[in-house]
Motif scaffolding. Structure first.
Motif, PDB file in Angstrom:
ATOM      1  N   MET A   1       0.838  -1.198   0.000  1.00 55.88           N
ATOM      2  CA  MET A   1       0.000   0.000   0.000  1.00 55.88           C
ATOM      3  C   MET A   1       0.878   1.256   0.000  1.00 55.88           C
ATOM      4  O   MET A   1       1.937   1.277   0.641  1.00 55.88           O
ATOM      5  N   ASN A   2       0.428   2.275  -0.725  1.00 58.65           N
ATOM      6  CA  ASN A   2       1.152   3.541  -0.721  1.00 58.65           C
ATOM      7  C   ASN A   2       0.183   4.683  -0.378  1.00 58.65           C
ATOM      8  O   ASN A   2      -1.000   4.442  -0.101  1.00 58.65           O
ATOM      9  N   CYS A   3       0.695   5.913  -0.426  1.00 57.22           N
ATOM     10  CA  CYS A   3      -0.127   7.059   0.000  1.00 57.22           C
ATOM     11  C   CYS A   3      -1.384   7.212  -0.870  1.00 57.22           C
ATOM     12  O   CYS A   3      -2.436   7.628  -0.376  1.00 57.22           O
ATOM     13  N   ALA A   4      -1.264   6.921  -2.139  1.00 51.07           N
ATOM     14  CA  ALA A   4      -2.416   7.073  -3.028  1.00 51.07           C
ATOM     15  C   ALA A   4      -3.537   6.103  -2.662  1.00 51.07           C
ATOM     16  O   ALA A   4      -4.726   6.401  -2.848  1.00 51.07           O
ATOM     17  N   ASP A   5      -3.150   4.961  -2.114  1.00 48.31           N
ATOM     18  CA  ASP A   5      -4.163   3.966  -1.729  1.00 48.31           C
ATOM     19  C   ASP A   5      -5.008   4.419  -0.536  1.00 48.31           C
ATOM     20  O   ASP A   5      -6.098   3.899  -0.311  1.00 48.31           O
ATOM     21  N   LEU A   6      -4.474   5.364   0.222  1.00 49.33           N
ATOM     22  CA  LEU A   6      -5.215   5.812   1.409  1.00 49.33           C
ATOM     23  C   LEU A   6      -6.586   6.371   1.015  1.00 49.33           C
ATOM     24  O   LEU A   6      -7.579   6.118   1.694  1.00 49.33           O
ATOM     25  N   GLU A   7      -6.610   7.112  -0.086  1.00 46.50           N
ATOM     26  CA  GLU A   7      -7.877   7.699  -0.561  1.00 46.50           C
ATOM     27  C   GLU A   7      -8.914   6.612  -0.833  1.00 46.50           C
ATOM     28  O   GLU A   7     -10.114   6.824  -0.668  1.00 46.50           O
ATOM     29  N   LYS A   8      -8.403   5.466  -1.250  1.00 45.23           N
ATOM     30  CA  LYS A   8      -9.318   4.362  -1.592  1.00 45.23           C
ATOM     31  C   LYS A   8      -9.817   3.647  -0.335  1.00 45.23           C
ATOM     32  O   LYS A   8     -10.969   3.244  -0.254  1.00 45.23           O
ATOM     33  N   HIS A   9      -8.913   3.530   0.637  1.00 39.70           N
ATOM     34  CA  HIS A   9      -9.260   2.711   1.806  1.00 39.70           C
ATOM     35  C   HIS A   9      -9.857   3.499   2.971  1.00 39.70           C
ATOM     36  O   HIS A   9     -10.583   2.926   3.784  1.00 39.70           O
ATOM     37  N   LEU A  10      -9.545   4.783   3.031  1.00 38.33           N
ATOM     38  CA  LEU A  10     -10.034   5.566   4.172  1.00 38.33           C
ATOM     39  C   LEU A  10     -11.570   5.608   4.245  1.00 38.33           C
ATOM     40  O   LEU A  10     -12.138   5.479   5.341  1.00 38.33           O
ATOM     41  N   PRO A  11     -12.272   5.766   3.116  1.00 36.24           N
ATOM     42  CA  PRO A  11     -13.743   5.744   3.211  1.00 36.24           C
ATOM     43  C   PRO A  11     -14.269   4.450   3.846  1.00 36.24           C
ATOM     44  O   PRO A  11     -15.213   4.473   4.633  1.00 36.24           O
ATOM     45  N   ASN A  12     -13.639   3.324   3.513  1.00 33.74           N
ATOM     46  CA  ASN A  12     -14.066   2.057   4.108  1.00 33.74           C
ATOM     47  C   ASN A  12     -13.732   2.006   5.597  1.00 33.74           C
ATOM     48  O   ASN A  12     -14.519   1.519   6.406  1.00 33.74           O
ATOM     49  N   LEU A  13     -12.560   2.520   5.927  1.00 34.30           N
ATOM     50  CA  LEU A  13     -12.156   2.531   7.342  1.00 34.30           C
ATOM     51  C   LEU A  13     -13.124   3.386   8.163  1.00 34.30           C
ATOM     52  O   LEU A  13     -13.566   2.995   9.243  1.00 34.30           O
ATOM     53  N   LEU A  14     -13.491   4.541   7.630  1.00 28.94           N
ATOM     54  CA  LEU A  14     -14.394   5.444   8.350  1.00 28.94           C
ATOM     55  C   LEU A  14     -15.784   4.838   8.493  1.00 28.94           C
ATOM     56  O   LEU A  14     -16.502   5.117   9.451  1.00 28.94           O
ATOM     57  N   ALA A  15     -16.144   4.006   7.514  1.00 28.06           N
ATOM     58  CA  ALA A  15     -17.458   3.349   7.575  1.00 28.06           C
ATOM     59  C   ALA A  15     -17.412   2.093   8.430  1.00 28.06           C
ATOM     60  O   ALA A  15     -18.423   1.413   8.598  1.00 28.06           O
ATOM     61  N   GLY A  16     -16.235   1.785   8.970  1.00 28.40           N
ATOM     62  CA  GLY A  16     -16.094   0.566   9.779  1.00 28.40           C
ATOM     63  C   GLY A  16     -16.206  -0.677   8.937  1.00 28.40           C
ATOM     64  O   GLY A  16     -16.688  -1.712   9.398  1.00 28.40           O
ATOM     65  N   ASP A  17     -15.763  -0.558   7.690  1.00 34.09           N
ATOM     66  CA  ASP A  17     -16.022  -1.624   6.728  1.00 34.09           C
ATOM     67  C   ASP A  17     -14.774  -1.983   5.930  1.00 34.09           C
ATOM     68  O   ASP A  17     -14.865  -2.342   4.767  1.00 34.09           O
ATOM     69  N   LEU A  18     -13.610  -1.875   6.569  1.00 36.77           N
ATOM     70  CA  LEU A  18     -12.356  -2.173   5.860  1.00 36.77           C
ATOM     71  C   LEU A  18     -12.033  -3.651   6.020  1.00 36.77           C
ATOM     72  O   LEU A  18     -12.021  -4.169   7.142  1.00 36.77           O
ATOM     73  N   ALA A  19     -11.778  -4.297   4.902  1.00 32.35           N
ATOM     74  CA  ALA A  19     -11.462  -5.737   4.936  1.00 32.35           C
ATOM     75  C   ALA A  19     -10.193  -5.970   5.763  1.00 32.35           C
ATOM     76  O   ALA A  19      -9.312  -5.108   5.810  1.00 32.35           O
ATOM     77  N   GLU A  20     -10.132  -7.137   6.359  1.00 36.16           N
ATOM     78  CA  GLU A  20      -9.036  -7.429   7.291  1.00 36.16           C
ATOM     79  C   GLU A  20      -7.662  -7.312   6.621  1.00 36.16           C
ATOM     80  O   GLU A  20      -6.726  -6.724   7.174  1.00 36.16           O
ATOM     81  N   GLY A  21      -7.583  -7.820   5.387  1.00 35.12           N
ATOM     82  CA  GLY A  21      -6.313  -7.748   4.665  1.00 35.12           C
ATOM     83  C   GLY A  21      -5.896  -6.304   4.419  1.00 35.12           C
ATOM     84  O   GLY A  21      -4.725  -5.936   4.589  1.00 35.12           O
ATOM     85  N   ASP A  22      -6.868  -5.494   4.015  1.00 37.19           N
ATOM     86  CA  ASP A  22      -6.582  -4.083   3.754  1.00 37.19           C
ATOM     87  C   ASP A  22      -6.219  -3.356   5.045  1.00 37.19           C
ATOM     88  O   ASP A  22      -5.383  -2.455   5.043  1.00 37.19           O
ATOM     89  N   ARG A  23      -6.841  -3.778   6.110  1.00 35.60           N
ATOM     90  CA  ARG A  23      -6.548  -3.140   7.397  1.00 35.60           C
ATOM     91  C   ARG A  23      -5.083  -3.378   7.792  1.00 35.60           C
ATOM     92  O   ARG A  23      -4.392  -2.457   8.239  1.00 35.60           O
TER      93      ARG A  23
END
Lengths: 246, 181
Positions: A1-23
């Protein structure tokens, strides 16, 4: 994962819906990237602040206006007399003040704060105080279907003996919850001849009719043919008797 | 008894059972509207309007369907109708009526906390749609799936919108705090 990926994953994290692998990947990246760490922490911190904002209390007039509206709605939508809401509003307000929010707490959680059985506490309320308070007690009981026999017993007692017609009507309404019990049905049928108020008689006839109560047949027939029975009550009884399978 | 069961009773004609729904939800509805409008009186009117519509449209409630999304949809519509009667993009930079501003030396109140004041002001500098979105997204009664249906978008798009609104809030909040965004 790099900084650009944060934009993709942060919405899921904020929704409490980030997959375990991504977390796991995000966690590894955050450990090595102060900028993303700050961005993520800032968003989560703000969410926590939003969640922790205290709840403001509305004025007491909101509750009063609501019950007035309900009363009007009941008036329009039903031919039944409006006996319940005006005094109940006052009683509920009193209970809210005196009982330290007991009413609200009960309604939300289904049981009082102190863990005492629901029935016992409100049975006491029904036996004391003004008609308004007794009706408030009945209203509290009607929120659930208590298995406590003292509750139905107390309601039946009010139906038979309470001097206030409004309280007796409220008791009839609450007893809809208990009508499946044979002993309650027997007592309801036995209560019919004791009632002298046409409004209570009508409510009780409807209850017994709704329960399809065979035991009430004799009591209903007797009421319909009694000399003092109002024509409206007699008509209602005949209508109920004509409904199968009563 | 669950909300859905109580509402089914209301739908079936036991309108007095709406009192149960009122006791369970009026506080959160009031605070939702208060944070959107900043006005206590107007917020109470809007709560009243929600319950009026719950009664008026009770026949449209499908028994067994989740109650909260239905109620919050009505609440959202009530707020949108209210906005039609207001000046566009009215800024609510001041504290809502009845909330102490920390200057009067009266009761201790959480809202006096400087950060809480800044958060309030930052929220009110967002446009109403974003403010509403953020508030609804923190509503524990609404799953993201429910909210996405409410907003007529996909769950993925909803998450992105929430994130963007939060970023905007974060920027404004940081400015008000005197720091860099």
């Amino acid at each position: 994962m790099n900084c650009a990926d944060l934009e993709k994953h942060l919405p899921n994290l904020l929704a409490g819906d980030l997959a375990e692998g991504d977390r796991m990947s995000l966690q590894i990246h955050l450990e090595s990237c102060p900028a993303c760490q700050e961005e993520t922490a800032g968003c989560l911190d703000l969410l926590a602040r939003l969640d922790l904002q205290p709840l403001e209390q509305p004025s007491s007039s909101l509750r009063e206006r609501f019950f007035w509206m309900l009363e009007e709605a009941a008036e329009v939508g039903s031919s039944r007399p409006i006996w319940f809401w005006r005094p109940l509003t006052q009683a509920a307000a009193v209970l809210m003040l005196v009982g330290g929010g007991f009413l609200g707490g009960y309604l939300v959680r289904g049981e009082p704060d102190n863990g005492r059985p629901i029935g016992n506490r409100n049975v006491a309320l029904m036996q004391d105080g003004t008609p308004s308070l007794r009706m408030a007690g009945i209203m509290l009981l009607s929120q659930g279907d208590s298995e406590d026999p003292a509750v139905s017993e107390s309601l039946l007692g009010l139906l038979d003996r309470d001097p206030s017609e409004s309280v007796r009507l409220a008791a009839v309404d609450a007893l809809y919850l208990y009508g499946r019990r044979p002993q309650v049905r027997d007592r309801l049928a036995a209560s019919l001849p004791k009632q002298t108020s046409p409004r209570v008689q009508l409510a009780l006839v409807d209850l017994l009719g709704g329960l399809r109560e065979q035991r009430a047949l004799e009591a209903l027939r007797a009421l319909a043919s009694a000399p003092g029975t109002s024509p409206e009550v007699a008509r209602r009884v005949r209508a109920r008797l004509a409904e199968p399978p009563l | 008894m669950e909300d859905a069961e109580v509402m089914a009773q209301v739908r079936a004609g036991r309108v007095e059972r709406l009192a149960v729904i009122f006791e369970r939800h009026h506080l959160h509805l009031f605070n939702f509207f208060l944070r959107l409008t900043g006005r206590r009186g107007a917020s109470e009117d809007l709560v009243q309007e929600v319950f009026l519509r719950l009664l008026r449209y009770r026949a449209s409630y499908r028994p067994g369907a989740p109650f909260a999304p239905w109620m919050w949809r009505i609440a959202r519509n009530v707020h949108h109708d209210h906005l039609q009667t207001q000046r566009p993009h009215q800024l609510l930079d001041e504290l809502p009526e009845g909330i102490p501003d920390g200057q009067d030396g009266a009761d201790v109140h959480v809202m006096r906390d400087q950060e809480a004041l800044h958060l309030w002001r930052a929220m009110n500098r967002l446009d109403p749609a974003k403010r509403e979105l953020l508030l609804l997204s923190r509503n524990s009664e609404l799953a993201y799936q429910d909210l996405a249906r409410l907003m007529a978008c996909s769950v993925g798009a909803l998450k992105v919108q929430v994130h963007r609104a939060l970023k905007e809030l974060k920027t404004v909040f940081a400015e008000l705090q005197g720091g860099m965004p």
